[in-house]
Design an enzyme around this catalytic site. Structure first.
Site, short mmCIF file in Angstrom:
data_model
loop_
_atom_site.label_atom_id
_atom_site.label_comp_id
_atom_site.label_asym_id
_atom_site.label_seq_id
_atom_site.Cartn_x
_atom_site.Cartn_y
_atom_site.Cartn_z
N ARG A 38 121.12 9.59 52.13
CA ARG A 38 119.68 9.83 51.95
C ARG A 38 119.03 10.41 53.21
O ARG A 38 118.23 11.33 53.11
CB ARG A 38 118.99 8.55 51.52
CG ARG A 38 119.43 8.11 50.13
CD ARG A 38 118.62 6.97 49.62
NE ARG A 38 119.03 6.66 48.25
CZ ARG A 38 118.34 5.89 47.44
NH1 ARG A 38 117.20 5.38 47.83
NH2 ARG A 38 118.77 5.65 46.22
N ASP A 144 102.72 1.43 45.30
CA ASP A 144 104.10 1.61 45.75
C ASP A 144 104.09 2.01 47.21
O ASP A 144 103.10 2.59 47.70
CB ASP A 144 104.83 2.67 44.91
CG ASP A 144 106.34 2.51 44.95
OD1 ASP A 144 106.90 1.91 44.02
OD2 ASP A 144 106.97 2.95 45.94
#
Length: 271
Positions: A38, A144
């Protein structure tokens, strides 16, 4: 096979420490490949040849880069009406109860904590639709940590493959279809019931509540025990008496938790 970039043990430990400090997510050694793959995208995009150079850049450009760093690490996997028994419990048990309980205020507040790309809060809003009298004030807060998924959630646009699990009535009542791009867009009437906001659960919360119920599913699985226990305490503080908390299917509270009672199927009620 040789890796494109070098990631030393010390650099991995540094990344793990930063992620834990920022958002309480615990990354064990088994997550090293995930971290590498990532963050390698950021290393590549910024034109660096090592994690060492990237971490140096992150340290000196925290304001610009840190949100990209955290967004890269956090996991976002969701779907409409995921763990459908929660939504059935919401429609069959909680909503009739709230209509009786909140007759005076005619107000209901629900929090989707860790809303990812929006499927959960939109599923909540679809469940609520038509079940409350029109003069009631019913709102969903969706938060979030990841600003990228939050932006997608707020647009309310989904590919045809993302809505395959929805029945025909949901698609007709709550979505507009763009045939040219095969995109389904949430109708404004439904979207207006939801307020999207970026929030780090482990930092100060600007909202005061109280909330009638909280969805926090597949979020605490990444936290260590002290972080989870602190978060559950804070959820209890911001819930109404007898308020509900939903966790993900692989999550649970410790037996020593005194402020919630388990109703089964990862549904908890504030004591």
């Amino acid at each position: 096979m040789a890796k494109e970039f070098l990631l030393t043990d010390d650099e991995f430990k540094q990344i793990v420490a930063m992620v834990y400090k920022a958002c309480g997510i615990v990354l064990g050694d088994h997550k090293r490949e995930m971290v590498y793959s990532r963050l390698a995208r950021r290393v590549r995009k910024l034109g660096f040849d090592s994690f060492s150079r990237y971490l140096g850049y992150l340290d000196s450009h925290k304001e610009e880069e840190f949100s990209h760093f955290i967004n890269s690490i956090t996991t976002n996997l969701t779907s409409f009406f995921r763990e459908n028994h929660h939504f059935k419990f919401l429609s069959d048990t909680i909503i009739p109860e709230l209509i009786q309980k909140n007759q005076q205020t005619k107000r209901v507040r629900i929090w989707s904590a860790g809303c990812s790309t929006g499927e959960e809060p939109y599923s909540i809003a679809m469940t609520l639709a038509g079940l409350f009298p029109s003069n009631w004030d019913v709102k969903v807060l969706a938060t979030d940590l990841d600003s990228n998924v939050l932006h997608k959630a707020s647009t309310g646009e989904y590919s045809a493959s993302s809505v395959t699990g929805l029945d025909k009535s949901h698609l007709e009542n709550f979505f507009l279809r763009s045939k040219s791009a095969d995109i389904y867009k949430v109708k404004e009437q439904l979207k207006s019931k939801i307020h999207f906001k970026r929030l780090n659960l482990l930092q100060e919360w600007p909202m005061k509540g109280p909330f009638d119920l909280i969805f926090c599913r597949n979020v605490v699985i990444y936290f260590d025990k002290p972080t989870k226990e602190n978060l559950f305490e804070r959820y209890a503080d911001i819930l109404v008496p007898d308020g509900y908390l939903f966790l993900g299917h692989s999550e649970s509270m410790g037996k020593e938790q005194k402020r919630f009672k388990s109703l089964g199927k990862t549904i908890y009620r504030k004591v």
